[in-house]
Design an enzyme around this catalytic site. Sequence first.
Site, PDB file in Angstrom:
ATOM      1  N   ASP A  49      -1.407   4.524  -5.785  1.00 43.60           N
ATOM      2  CA  ASP A  49      -2.172   5.454  -6.623  1.00 43.60           C
ATOM      3  C   ASP A  49      -1.429   6.776  -6.747  1.00 43.60           C
ATOM      4  O   ASP A  49      -1.215   7.471  -5.755  1.00 43.60           O
ATOM      5  CB  ASP A  49      -3.542   5.705  -5.975  1.00 43.60           C
ATOM      6  CG  ASP A  49      -4.376   6.705  -6.759  1.00 43.60           C
ATOM      7  OD1 ASP A  49      -5.198   6.262  -7.585  1.00 43.60           O
ATOM      8  OD2 ASP A  49      -4.187   7.925  -6.580  1.00 43.60           O
ATOM      9  N   TYR A  54       0.554  14.948  -9.709  1.00 45.58           N
ATOM     10  CA  TYR A  54       1.231  14.922  -8.409  1.00 45.58           C
ATOM     11  C   TYR A  54       2.743  15.149  -8.541  1.00 45.58           C
ATOM     12  O   TYR A  54       3.426  15.352  -7.536  1.00 45.58           O
ATOM     13  CB  TYR A  54       0.986  13.595  -7.666  1.00 45.58           C
ATOM     14  CG  TYR A  54      -0.460  13.206  -7.438  1.00 45.58           C
ATOM     15  CD1 TYR A  54      -1.502  14.110  -7.652  1.00 45.58           C
ATOM     16  CD2 TYR A  54      -0.799  11.932  -7.012  1.00 45.58           C
ATOM     17  CE1 TYR A  54      -2.826  13.733  -7.462  1.00 45.58           C
ATOM     18  CE2 TYR A  54      -2.118  11.549  -6.805  1.00 45.58           C
ATOM     19  CZ  TYR A  54      -3.137  12.453  -7.042  1.00 45.58           C
ATOM     20  OH  TYR A  54      -4.440  12.078  -6.850  1.00 45.58           O
ATOM     21  N   LYS A  79      -2.736   8.791 -13.516  1.00 46.18           N
ATOM     22  CA  LYS A  79      -3.867   9.531 -14.088  1.00 46.18           C
ATOM     23  C   LYS A  79      -3.380  10.567 -15.097  1.00 46.18           C
ATOM     24  O   LYS A  79      -2.295  11.148 -14.925  1.00 46.18           O
ATOM     25  CB  LYS A  79      -4.655  10.253 -12.988  1.00 46.18           C
ATOM     26  CG  LYS A  79      -4.938   9.404 -11.762  1.00 46.18           C
ATOM     27  CD  LYS A  79      -5.822  10.106 -10.746  1.00 46.18           C
ATOM     28  CE  LYS A  79      -5.852   9.348  -9.427  1.00 46.18           C
ATOM     29  NZ  LYS A  79      -4.716   9.613  -8.535  1.00 46.18           N
ATOM     30  N   HIS A 112      -8.211  12.010 -15.022  1.00 48.81           N
ATOM     31  CA  HIS A 112      -8.240  12.560 -13.657  1.00 48.81           C
ATOM     32  C   HIS A 112      -9.527  13.352 -13.388  1.00 48.81           C
ATOM     33  O   HIS A 112     -10.126  13.227 -12.319  1.00 48.81           O
ATOM     34  CB  HIS A 112      -7.005  13.445 -13.458  1.00 48.81           C
ATOM     35  CG  HIS A 112      -6.574  13.596 -12.037  1.00 48.81           C
ATOM     36  ND1 HIS A 112      -5.267  13.710 -11.670  1.00 48.81           N
ATOM     37  CD2 HIS A 112      -7.282  13.654 -10.877  1.00 48.81           C
ATOM     38  CE1 HIS A 112      -5.184  13.831 -10.348  1.00 48.81           C
ATOM     39  NE2 HIS A 112      -6.395  13.805  -9.852  1.00 48.81           N
ATOM     40  N   SER A 235      -0.528   8.201   3.575  1.00 52.58           N
ATOM     41  CA  SER A 235       0.305   8.493   4.738  1.00 52.58           C
ATOM     42  C   SER A 235       1.766   8.316   4.356  1.00 52.58           C
ATOM     43  O   SER A 235       2.099   7.446   3.561  1.00 52.58           O
ATOM     44  CB  SER A 235      -0.037   7.599   5.928  1.00 52.58           C
ATOM     45  OG  SER A 235       0.790   7.981   7.032  1.00 52.58           O
ATOM     46  N   VAL A 236       2.594   9.157   4.947  1.00 50.50           N
ATOM     47  CA  VAL A 236       4.044   8.999   4.775  1.00 50.50           C
ATOM     48  C   VAL A 236       4.653   8.470   6.073  1.00 50.50           C
ATOM     49  O   VAL A 236       5.865   8.420   6.205  1.00 50.50           O
ATOM     50  CB  VAL A 236       4.711  10.342   4.398  1.00 50.50           C
ATOM     51  CG1 VAL A 236       4.225  10.811   3.031  1.00 50.50           C
ATOM     52  CG2 VAL A 236       4.458  11.413   5.448  1.00 50.50           C
ATOM     53  N   ARG A 240       1.403   4.753  10.751  1.00 51.75           N
ATOM     54  CA  ARG A 240       0.041   4.937  10.208  1.00 51.75           C
ATOM     55  C   ARG A 240      -0.204   4.034   9.004  1.00 51.75           C
ATOM     56  O   ARG A 240      -1.320   3.559   8.792  1.00 51.75           O
ATOM     57  CB  ARG A 240      -0.160   6.398   9.815  1.00 51.75           C
ATOM     58  CG  ARG A 240      -0.203   7.332  11.006  1.00 51.75           C
ATOM     59  CD  ARG A 240      -0.279   8.759  10.547  1.00 51.75           C
ATOM     60  NE  ARG A 240      -0.415   9.687  11.655  1.00 51.75           N
ATOM     61  CZ  ARG A 240      -0.324  10.997  11.514  1.00 51.75           C
ATOM     62  NH1 ARG A 240      -0.101  11.535  10.321  1.00 51.75           N
ATOM     63  NH2 ARG A 240      -0.458  11.780  12.558  1.00 51.75           N
TER      64      ARG A 240
END
Length: 278
Positions: A49, A54, A79, A112, A235-236, A240
């Site tokens: 997503d 962004y 979006k 958005h 998460s990067v 995780r």
Amino acid sequence: MSATQKVPFLTQSDGRTIPQIGLGIYGPDDAGTADAVSTAIEVGYRMIDTAALYQNEGGVGEGIRRSGLPREELYVTTKLADDSHGYDSALAAFDASLRRLGLEYVDLYLIHWPLPGVDRYVETWKAFERILADGRAKSIGVSNFQPRHLERLAAETTVLPVSNQIELHPGFPNDAMRRYDSDHGILTVAWSPLGRGRVFGNPVLDGIADKHGKTIAQVVLRWHVQLGNVVIPKSVTRRRLIENLDVFDFALDAEDMAEIASLENGVRTGDDPDLYNG
Ligand SMILES: NC(=O)c1ccc[n+]([C@@H]2O[C@H](COP(=O)([O-])OP(=O)(O)OC[C@H]3O[C@@H](n4cnc5c(N)ncnc54)[C@H](OP(=O)(O)O)[C@@H]3O)[C@@H](O)[C@H]2O)c1
């Protein structure tokens, strides 16, 4: 069984399916995004997503290409940015998003924010219907829409949104909007599903996590899954990313669900869609 096989698919009102857990990737620049996306795909994610806002659609495209996964095995959402509402602007903005992504189509294109004060979301949605008809978005949906915005689309346009991506986490469970979506055949996609980190350290969640031998992130993501949400934790961090997919080998009981419901405090992490106008 690999993580990919375990993530269920939910069926949208247009008959297409979406993985119930995906990677939300708001924050990192193109390079960081490409790394996170290729790692996520490697560990089993099949839904990504992003958004024009962004400024990392290029990184998403790069991460997808690096993964080597066939395009049709991935579900990609982007979006429309707030400054691109309007029929012609939306068509041009969509072209620019596809170009940055380096893709021939997206699986889902979202408005958005409704921007009620700008009041061009109906006209914008008509451009989305055109993009859908051209096959360049396989499905179309909205984000941050409230019931009255959805009512107007239903009254003034032809195609219903397949999903509504809204803020939703234990502190702000957005129950009324979630119920409205469900009553109207619209999937709810939960953004900031971990409350942008606010869930961590909560003693109630900690207790439930201990009881199941899971982490707080896993308990909260499992709660989303049991509510029927599509969920897009960001998460990067490789460890995780793996942890956040690993929520299909346990179940919360009614008591756990009630305890999590008691954490509602009405505090948003982001803007109020009725007030936000870009
Ligand atoms: N439609 C909209 O208007 C809208 C608005 C906001 C967000 N979104 C979407 O929703 C996605 C997710 O929301 P979000 O990014 O705001 O917040 P979030 O997913 O609720 O939380 C992300 C934060 O939690 C950390 N985290 C993730 N998994 C963790 C784990 N297992 N253990 C400990 N920490 C963990 C991440 O750190 P690290 O990355 O450092 O691991 C990051 O700091 C966004 O990326 C975006 O795609 C949409």
